[in-house]
Design a protein around this motif. Structure first.
Motif, PDB file in Angstrom:
ATOM      1  N   VAL A  35       0.798  -1.163  -0.064  1.00  0.00           N
ATOM      2  CA  VAL A  35      -0.008   0.008  -0.126  1.00  0.00           C
ATOM      3  C   VAL A  35       0.844   1.384   0.021  1.00  0.00           C
ATOM      4  N   SER A  36       1.847   1.210   0.815  1.00  0.00           N
ATOM      5  CA  SER A  36       2.643   2.413   1.049  1.00  0.00           C
ATOM      6  C   SER A  36       3.501   2.715  -0.319  1.00  0.00           C
ATOM      7  N   LEU A  37       3.946   1.327  -0.987  1.00  0.00           N
ATOM      8  CA  LEU A  37       4.825   1.238  -2.117  1.00  0.00           C
ATOM      9  C   LEU A  37       4.081   1.795  -3.072  1.00  0.00           C
ATOM     10  N   LEU A  38       2.852   1.706  -3.209  1.00  0.00           N
ATOM     11  CA  LEU A  38       1.853   1.865  -4.504  1.00  0.00           C
ATOM     12  C   LEU A  38       1.576   3.173  -4.342  1.00  0.00           C
ATOM     13  N   THR A  39       1.378   3.703  -3.287  1.00  0.00           N
ATOM     14  CA  THR A  39       1.177   5.258  -2.966  1.00  0.00           C
ATOM     15  C   THR A  39       1.931   6.073  -3.408  1.00  0.00           C
ATOM     16  N   ASP A  40       3.520   5.607  -3.221  1.00  0.00           N
ATOM     17  CA  ASP A  40       4.647   6.369  -3.500  1.00  0.00           C
ATOM     18  C   ASP A  40       4.736   6.160  -5.038  1.00  0.00           C
ATOM     19  N   MET A  41       4.431   4.961  -5.385  1.00  0.00           N
ATOM     20  CA  MET A  41       4.508   4.889  -7.162  1.00  0.00           C
ATOM     21  C   MET A  41       3.712   5.819  -7.816  1.00  0.00           C
ATOM     22  N   TYR A  42       2.314   5.966  -7.417  1.00  0.00           N
ATOM     23  CA  TYR A  42       1.453   6.937  -7.992  1.00  0.00           C
ATOM     24  C   TYR A  42       1.869   8.386  -8.026  1.00  0.00           C
ATOM     25  N   ILE A  43       2.467   8.617  -6.798  1.00  0.00           N
ATOM     26  CA  ILE A  43       2.865  10.039  -6.783  1.00  0.00           C
ATOM     27  C   ILE A  43       4.037  10.283  -7.503  1.00  0.00           C
ATOM     28  N   ALA A  44       5.277   9.518  -7.693  1.00  0.00           N
ATOM     29  CA  ALA A  44       6.140   9.420  -8.513  1.00  0.00           C
ATOM     30  C   ALA A  44       5.610   9.523  -9.938  1.00  0.00           C
ATOM     31  N   SER A  45       4.767   8.724 -10.361  1.00  0.00           N
ATOM     32  CA  SER A  45       4.189   8.610 -11.798  1.00  0.00           C
ATOM     33  C   SER A  45       3.577  10.075 -12.058  1.00  0.00           C
ATOM     34  N   SER A  46       2.944  10.699 -11.102  1.00  0.00           N
ATOM     35  CA  SER A  46       2.581  11.882 -11.370  1.00  0.00           C
ATOM     36  C   SER A  46       3.375  13.164 -11.281  1.00  0.00           C
ATOM     37  N   ALA A  47       4.514  12.962 -10.612  1.00  0.00           N
ATOM     38  CA  ALA A  47       5.435  13.960 -10.490  1.00  0.00           C
ATOM     39  C   ALA A  47       6.345  14.255 -11.740  1.00  0.00           C
ATOM     40  N   LYS A  48       6.430  13.419 -12.693  1.00  0.00           N
ATOM     41  CA  LYS A  48       7.210  13.387 -13.845  1.00  0.00           C
ATOM     42  C   LYS A  48       6.854  14.425 -14.764  1.00  0.00           C
ATOM     43  N   ASN A  49       5.371  15.040 -14.460  1.00  0.00           N
ATOM     44  CA  ASN A  49       4.917  16.109 -15.270  1.00  0.00           C
ATOM     45  C   ASN A  49       5.352  17.534 -14.662  1.00  0.00           C
ATOM     46  N   HIS A  50       5.896  17.648 -13.465  1.00  0.00           N
ATOM     47  CA  HIS A  50       6.333  18.663 -12.887  1.00  0.00           C
ATOM     48  C   HIS A  50       7.791  18.948 -12.728  1.00  0.00           C
ATOM     49  N   LYS A  51       8.201  20.109 -12.837  1.00  0.00           N
ATOM     50  CA  LYS A  51       9.726  20.456 -12.871  1.00  0.00           C
ATOM     51  C   LYS A  51      10.204  20.381 -11.472  1.00  0.00           C
ATOM     52  N   ASN A  52      11.535  19.918 -11.242  1.00  0.00           N
ATOM     53  CA  ASN A  52      12.033  19.687  -9.934  1.00  0.00           C
ATOM     54  C   ASN A  52      12.752  21.353  -9.423  1.00  0.00           C
ATOM     55  N   LYS A  53      13.310  21.409  -8.538  1.00  0.00           N
ATOM     56  CA  LYS A  53      13.935  22.585  -8.103  1.00  0.00           C
ATOM     57  C   LYS A  53      15.159  23.173  -8.821  1.00  0.00           C
ATOM     58  N   PHE A  54      15.617  22.447  -9.888  1.00  0.00           N
ATOM     59  CA  PHE A  54      16.319  22.939 -10.956  1.00  0.00           C
ATOM     60  C   PHE A  54      15.852  23.027 -12.034  1.00  0.00           C
ATOM     61  N   LEU A  55      14.271  23.271 -12.149  1.00  0.00           N
ATOM     62  CA  LEU A  55      13.549  23.666 -13.193  1.00  0.00           C
ATOM     63  C   LEU A  55      13.941  22.671 -14.596  1.00  0.00           C
ATOM     64  N   LYS A  56      14.162  21.279 -14.147  1.00  0.00           N
ATOM     65  CA  LYS A  56      14.235  20.276 -15.011  1.00  0.00           C
ATOM     66  C   LYS A  56      13.197  19.106 -14.592  1.00  0.00           C
ATOM     67  N   ARG A  57      12.739  18.627 -15.886  1.00  0.00           N
ATOM     68  CA  ARG A  57      11.640  17.495 -15.714  1.00  0.00           C
ATOM     69  C   ARG A  57      12.457  16.099 -15.615  1.00  0.00           C
ATOM     70  N   GLU A  58      12.321  15.433 -14.477  1.00  0.00           N
ATOM     71  CA  GLU A  58      12.687  14.361 -14.432  1.00  0.00           C
ATOM     72  C   GLU A  58      11.884  13.182 -14.932  1.00  0.00           C
ATOM     73  N   LYS A  59      12.329  12.286 -15.629  1.00  0.00           N
ATOM     74  CA  LYS A  59      11.591  11.409 -16.375  1.00  0.00           C
ATOM     75  C   LYS A  59      11.222  10.205 -15.673  1.00  0.00           C
ATOM     76  N   ASN A  60      11.977   9.647 -14.584  1.00  0.00           N
ATOM     77  CA  ASN A  60      11.590   8.575 -13.761  1.00  0.00           C
ATOM     78  C   ASN A  60      12.193   8.864 -12.467  1.00  0.00           C
ATOM     79  N   TYR A  61      11.160   8.868 -11.519  1.00  0.00           N
ATOM     80  CA  TYR A  61      11.567   8.909 -10.229  1.00  0.00           C
ATOM     81  C   TYR A  61      11.228   7.615  -9.500  1.00  0.00           C
ATOM     82  N   PHE A  62      10.963   6.476 -10.336  1.00  0.00           N
ATOM     83  CA  PHE A  62      10.711   5.271  -9.631  1.00  0.00           C
ATOM     84  C   PHE A  62      12.064   4.632  -8.796  1.00  0.00           C
ATOM     85  N   PHE A  63      13.044   4.865  -9.474  1.00  0.00           N
ATOM     86  CA  PHE A  63      14.407   4.449  -8.653  1.00  0.00           C
ATOM     87  C   PHE A  63      14.326   4.775  -7.333  1.00  0.00           C
TER      88      PHE A  63
END
Length: 139
Positions: A35-63
């Motif tokens: 449950v915790s893992l899938l929660t974080d996975m869904y958040i990571a998959s939705s975060a790929k559309n947002h820019k990080n603090k360096f104003l770059k889009r990360e393609k994969n947060y799953f790792f």
């Protein structure tokens, strides 16, 4: 002819049964961790559309999620395949994941309201002290 018809229907119904229930793997991720893992996975998959603090889009947060839970993608895939083969259990897991995401959404919206109200108060205080030019002041 009737017996042929009934035989065909019986074979059709027998062939439609699902044989996709997998055996429980040795290194299965427990339900609560899943449950915790899938929660974080869904958040990571939705975060790929947002820019990080360096104003770059990360393609994969799953790792990062895999590192957090100290698992690899193979173990996740095997556990996920096992749970998806058991529809009732997976539905229960996904309901808990949705509940977690909804509660996080409510929490962060409340935090944003608090931050916005603090900024508004600080802006009013600066206006009262006269540090903001009159053109930029709120009316």
């Amino acid at each position: 002819m009737k017996s042929f018809f009934y035989t065909c229907i019986a074979l059709f119904l027998i062939s439609c049964t699902s044989n996709t229930i997998y055996k429980k793997p040795e290194n299965l991720i427990p339900k609560d961790s899943m449950v915790s893992l899938l929660t974080d996975m869904y958040i990571a998959s939705s975060a790929k559309n947002h820019k990080n603090k360096f104003l770059k889009r990360e393609k994969n947060y799953f790792f990062l999620v895999y590192e957090k839970y100290k698992i690899d993608s193979t173990r996740f895939d095997i556990s996920n395949a096992y749970y998806t083969s058991k529809v009732d259990e997976y539905t229960e897991i996904l309901k808990k994941v949705k509940s977690n995401i909804d509660s996080l959404n409510i929490f962060y919206r409340e935090q944003q309201k608090i931050q916005d109200s603090i900024k508004k108060i600080e802006k009013k205080e600066r206006i009262q002290k006269g540090s903001i030019p009159k053109k930029l002041q709120l009316k």
